[in-house]
Design a protein around this motif. Structure first.
Motif, short mmCIF file in Angstrom:
data_model
loop_
_atom_site.label_atom_id
_atom_site.label_comp_id
_atom_site.label_asym_id
_atom_site.label_seq_id
_atom_site.Cartn_x
_atom_site.Cartn_y
_atom_site.Cartn_z
N UNK A 17 -32.33 38.91 13.96
CA UNK A 17 -30.83 38.63 13.61
C UNK A 17 -30.07 38.53 14.75
N UNK A 18 -29.85 37.26 15.07
CA UNK A 18 -29.21 36.47 16.00
C UNK A 18 -27.66 36.25 15.93
N UNK A 19 -26.87 36.55 16.98
CA UNK A 19 -25.28 36.14 16.90
C UNK A 19 -25.70 34.68 16.73
N UNK A 20 -24.87 33.75 16.18
CA UNK A 20 -25.06 32.43 15.77
C UNK A 20 -25.09 31.41 16.83
N UNK A 21 -24.41 31.72 17.92
CA UNK A 21 -24.18 31.08 19.13
C UNK A 21 -25.49 31.00 20.00
N UNK A 22 -26.37 31.98 19.90
CA UNK A 22 -27.53 32.00 20.61
C UNK A 22 -28.79 31.15 20.15
N UNK A 23 -28.57 30.69 18.88
CA UNK A 23 -29.86 30.10 18.46
C UNK A 23 -29.77 28.71 18.59
N UNK A 24 -30.94 28.23 19.08
CA UNK A 24 -31.58 27.01 19.41
C UNK A 24 -32.62 26.52 18.77
N UNK A 25 -33.19 25.26 18.78
CA UNK A 25 -34.57 25.13 18.26
C UNK A 25 -35.62 25.83 18.85
N UNK A 26 -35.33 26.16 20.02
CA UNK A 26 -36.44 26.97 20.86
C UNK A 26 -36.45 28.27 20.49
N UNK A 27 -35.22 28.91 20.30
CA UNK A 27 -35.31 30.31 19.59
C UNK A 27 -35.80 30.43 18.36
N UNK A 28 -35.56 29.43 17.51
CA UNK A 28 -36.28 29.56 16.15
C UNK A 28 -37.83 29.41 16.19
N UNK A 29 -38.45 28.36 17.01
CA UNK A 29 -39.78 28.33 17.22
C UNK A 29 -40.50 29.48 17.87
N UNK A 30 -39.75 29.94 18.86
CA UNK A 30 -40.53 31.10 19.25
C UNK A 30 -40.47 32.25 18.47
N UNK A 31 -39.35 32.56 17.70
CA UNK A 31 -39.69 33.69 16.81
C UNK A 31 -40.50 33.46 15.84
N UNK A 32 -40.68 32.24 15.31
CA UNK A 32 -41.63 32.12 14.33
C UNK A 32 -43.19 32.19 14.73
N UNK A 33 -43.42 31.65 16.07
CA UNK A 33 -44.68 31.91 16.56
C UNK A 33 -45.03 33.33 16.57
N UNK A 34 -44.09 34.29 16.84
CA UNK A 34 -44.42 35.65 16.99
C UNK A 34 -44.36 36.31 15.37
N UNK A 35 -44.31 35.68 14.41
CA UNK A 35 -44.32 36.09 13.18
C UNK A 35 -43.01 36.61 12.46
N UNK A 36 -41.85 36.23 13.18
CA UNK A 36 -40.59 36.75 12.88
C UNK A 36 -39.84 35.52 12.01
N UNK A 37 -38.90 36.15 10.92
CA UNK A 37 -38.02 35.43 10.15
C UNK A 37 -36.82 35.30 11.15
#
Length: 232
Positions: free
Chosen positions: A174-194
């Motif tokens: 659950x990220x502060x919205x300003x921290x989220x980039x495409x890389x953030x999303x990809x990395x989280x998903x690759x680790x199994x997180x929503x």
């Protein structure tokens, strides 16, 4: 990167519907549900007699005009000072029953976390509640309930430590919205997180996050988000 459509995202009402009713109150929660929220986010602290009540700040000063610490007051005193405006968690869970409830534990207290879990169980709400907040509190949630759904709140530019992830075992980051980039999303998903975001309040920011594939948005403007998601 595979992207979700906006319709797939979860609309979470931050402290209810604070632009229409005072935050963290029963009218605010009712307003958010009427607006189409999928979940209501609320904050929990414990009173001096151990009752979980719904309030974000450590004192009653900002919203209720009393510079008194919640932790130094009994539940009855909180109710008296606020004219019943600060609900108990039990009362809030009764109102939010039509949707999911995201409980934010803002204080670094394992005792409050355990009292909150007990109140959730007593209300028969464990299957519709999930948790975010202070890492110490979330560790206590995990220790007390191996099955609890947790959204690990994160507001730093650095990645969440592997040790913390292993201890808390969150379903969501659950990220502060300003921290989220495409890389953030990809990395989280690759680790199994929503991936969840808090608290985007403009249509432009909401659209950006949805396009990146963020699956849950917690916002102070839930009506705006629901309209963006084409919900009635």
């Amino acid at each position: 990167m595979a992207r979700l459509t906006g319709r797939a995202a979860v609309a979470v009402a931050h402290r209810g519907d604070p632009y229409r009713a005072r935050e963290n109150t029963l009218p605010s929660f009712r307003s958010a549900i009427a607006a189409g929220a999928d979940a209501v986010e609320l904050d929990v602290r414990a009173t001096a007699d151990g009752v979980p009540v719904v309030v974000h700040d450590p004192t009653l000063r900002r919203l209720w005009g009393h510079d008194r610490p919640v932790a130094a007051l009994t539940a009855a005193e909180v109710a008296e000072l606020t004219g019943g405006g600060v609900p108990t968690l039990a009362a809030a869970l009764a109102v939010t029953a039509p949707v999911r409830t995201l409980i934010d534990l803002p204080e670094r207290s394992a005792t409050t976390a355990r009292a909150t879990l007990a109140a959730v169980r007593a209300a028969g709400a464990a299957d519709r509640v999930y948790y975010c907040g202070d890492p110490t509190a979330l560790r206590a949630v995990r220790e007390a309930d191996p099955a609890a759904e947790i959204a690990l709140t994160w507001h730093r530019a650095t990645r969440p430590p592997a040790t913390l992830l292993a201890e808390v075992r969150p379903r969501w980051l659950n990220f502060r919205f300003g921290l989220i980039t495409e890389a953030t999303v990809e990395r989280a998903r690759s680790q199994g997180y929503r991936v969840a975001a808090w608290t985007p309040d403009t249509r432009r920011t909401m659209r950006r996050l949805l396009a990146l594939g963020v699956e849950s948005l917690t916002t102070n403007r839930v009506t705006t988000l629901c309209r963006l998601l084409d919900r009635p």
